[in-house]
Scaffold this motif. Sequence first.
Motif, short mmCIF file in Angstrom:
data_model
loop_
_atom_site.label_atom_id
_atom_site.label_comp_id
_atom_site.label_asym_id
_atom_site.label_seq_id
_atom_site.Cartn_x
_atom_site.Cartn_y
_atom_site.Cartn_z
N VAL A 1 5.12 2.80 -1.94
CA VAL A 1 5.16 3.71 -3.09
C VAL A 1 3.82 4.43 -3.20
O VAL A 1 2.77 3.87 -2.85
CB VAL A 1 5.45 2.94 -4.41
CG1 VAL A 1 6.89 2.49 -4.46
CG2 VAL A 1 4.52 1.75 -4.57
N ILE A 2 3.85 5.67 -3.64
CA ILE A 2 2.60 6.43 -3.73
C ILE A 2 1.81 5.99 -4.96
O ILE A 2 2.36 5.50 -5.95
CB ILE A 2 2.85 7.95 -3.74
CG1 ILE A 2 3.74 8.38 -4.89
CG2 ILE A 2 3.45 8.40 -2.41
CD1 ILE A 2 3.86 9.90 -5.04
N ASP A 3 0.48 6.14 -4.84
CA ASP A 3 -0.40 5.86 -5.98
C ASP A 3 -1.52 6.89 -5.98
O ASP A 3 -1.44 7.91 -5.28
CB ASP A 3 -0.93 4.41 -5.91
CG ASP A 3 -1.64 4.09 -4.60
OD1 ASP A 3 -2.19 5.03 -3.97
OD2 ASP A 3 -1.65 2.91 -4.20
N GLY A 4 -2.59 6.63 -6.72
CA GLY A 4 -3.67 7.61 -6.83
C GLY A 4 -4.36 7.88 -5.51
O GLY A 4 -4.82 9.00 -5.25
N LYS A 5 -4.45 6.87 -4.66
CA LYS A 5 -5.16 7.03 -3.38
C LYS A 5 -4.20 7.50 -2.29
O LYS A 5 -4.40 8.55 -1.68
CB LYS A 5 -5.80 5.69 -3.01
CG LYS A 5 -6.55 5.71 -1.70
CD LYS A 5 -7.45 4.46 -1.59
CE LYS A 5 -8.00 4.33 -0.18
NZ LYS A 5 -7.19 3.44 0.66
N ASN A 6 -3.16 6.70 -2.05
CA ASN A 6 -2.14 7.09 -1.07
C ASN A 6 -1.09 7.91 -1.81
O ASN A 6 -0.05 7.40 -2.22
CB ASN A 6 -1.55 5.85 -0.40
CG ASN A 6 -2.58 5.10 0.43
OD1 ASN A 6 -3.28 5.71 1.23
ND2 ASN A 6 -2.68 3.80 0.21
N ASN A 7 -1.40 9.19 -1.98
CA ASN A 7 -0.65 10.02 -2.93
C ASN A 7 0.49 10.80 -2.30
O ASN A 7 1.08 11.67 -2.95
CB ASN A 7 -1.61 10.95 -3.68
CG ASN A 7 -2.40 11.84 -2.74
OD1 ASN A 7 -2.19 11.80 -1.52
ND2 ASN A 7 -3.29 12.65 -3.29
N VAL A 8 0.78 10.53 -1.03
CA VAL A 8 1.84 11.25 -0.34
C VAL A 8 2.72 10.24 0.40
O VAL A 8 2.20 9.33 1.05
CB VAL A 8 1.22 12.25 0.68
CG1 VAL A 8 2.25 12.72 1.68
CG2 VAL A 8 0.60 13.44 -0.05
N LEU A 9 4.06 10.39 0.28
CA LEU A 9 4.97 9.54 1.04
C LEU A 9 5.54 10.36 2.20
O LEU A 9 6.07 11.46 1.99
CB LEU A 9 6.11 9.03 0.16
CG LEU A 9 7.03 8.00 0.83
CD1 LEU A 9 6.30 6.70 1.12
CD2 LEU A 9 8.27 7.73 -0.03
N VAL A 10 5.38 9.82 3.41
CA VAL A 10 5.85 10.52 4.61
C VAL A 10 6.99 9.73 5.22
O VAL A 10 6.88 8.51 5.42
CB VAL A 10 4.69 10.68 5.63
CG1 VAL A 10 5.21 11.29 6.93
CG2 VAL A 10 3.56 11.52 5.04
N LYS A 11 8.11 10.43 5.49
CA LYS A 11 9.19 9.82 6.27
C LYS A 11 8.85 10.01 7.74
O LYS A 11 8.75 11.14 8.22
CB LYS A 11 10.53 10.49 5.94
CG LYS A 11 11.67 9.86 6.73
CD LYS A 11 13.03 10.39 6.31
CE LYS A 11 14.16 9.55 6.92
NZ LYS A 11 13.88 8.84 8.16
N VAL A 12 8.60 8.89 8.42
CA VAL A 12 8.18 8.98 9.82
C VAL A 12 9.34 9.48 10.67
O VAL A 12 10.48 9.04 10.52
CB VAL A 12 7.69 7.59 10.31
CG1 VAL A 12 7.35 7.65 11.80
CG2 VAL A 12 6.48 7.14 9.50
N LYS A 13 9.05 10.46 11.52
CA LYS A 13 10.08 11.04 12.41
C LYS A 13 9.87 10.63 13.86
O LYS A 13 10.83 10.51 14.61
CB LYS A 13 10.02 12.57 12.31
CG LYS A 13 10.38 13.11 10.93
CD LYS A 13 11.87 13.03 10.70
CE LYS A 13 12.28 13.78 9.43
NZ LYS A 13 13.74 13.82 9.27
N ALA A 14 8.62 10.47 14.26
CA ALA A 14 8.32 10.06 15.64
C ALA A 14 6.96 9.39 15.66
O ALA A 14 6.09 9.69 14.83
CB ALA A 14 8.33 11.27 16.58
#
Length: 344
Positions: free
Chosen positions: A24-37
Amino acid sequence: MEKIKAIQIVKPEELRIIEMDKPVIDGKNNVLVKVKASGMCGSDVGIYHGQNAAATYPRVIGHEIVGEVVEAGPSAKKVKPGDRVIIDQVTACGHCYACRIGRPNVCQHLAVRGVHIDGGYREYIAVPDTDCYLLPDDLRYEDAVLIEPTTIAIQACSRAQITSEDEVLIMGCGALGSRMLSVAKLSGAKIIVADVVDEKLEEALKNGASHTVNLLKENLDEKLKEYTTDAYGPTLSIDCACTKDSLGTLIRVTGNAGRVITMGFSVAPTEVTQFGITSKELDIRGSRLQNRKFQEAIDLVREGKIDLHQKISHTFHFTDAQKAFDFNDTHDPSIRKIVFTFDN
Ligand code: MN
Ligand code: ZN
């Protein structure tokens, strides 16, 4: 809590497809990426086989991570949902000496994704927006993983301060050596490539090497005298083979006032002498990971100076990871780059 699947190296030689909490995103890791490769790199193989002294277990490995941004917190300025990105694998403390002088890739408290902290062999990863770099539109996700090894080559050439005056020896022409060739030739330097596999040397000639040496069939020292101006030897030698003896060899063959770049992680002792370094006043420089080179690599791809198409040799769905690592262990000569895909 929603669950996702990941490839985890539980301990050396034990690989499992696990379920873990969806990040889950928070203040530091503020972006969620769906891994494609996510690419398979020599260091991933090393962690699987217990040959990477830096790694800790259990670990979700993978540091060549591309995907699509699916969620961005309010503080995320650099990317937005829908963006196609590659993720910088280096995380650093920001306070130590190395960080203060602008070299976070050798931070005292370095945490590399896929080595010291969980990496990209999983369906989703949460990261800071500032670690994301936009991919060129026409580059497939599978091909885009090669931006990471390209950054490694850019780092080595940067550490080497390569110029058009240089006569360069690239030792080893596997995945790393071939990326090194494509980056080093942009400097205008003359480049000699050495390896033990004829097919790889033929590819190197097609890709801009002026000469090649087959280390099993030819005498390296003699050939380097023949191929360099006034039999001077290379002014810059880059070790992309990283075998037990490669450092000693490069110190021996490199010309006076030259530079030797090391990239290996071997802890096997190797014999070098002070005379070998002092008498020629060689600079021996390590090159580790990369220091914020992603934008430079992406720009080179966008400008057509680096071609990442047709370089991937095999793709596996990530749930077939065991098959992929077993296949890699066969050292089949067709293997150039193995990439995991994540779409169902
Ligand atoms: Mn890599
Ligand atoms: Zn630091």
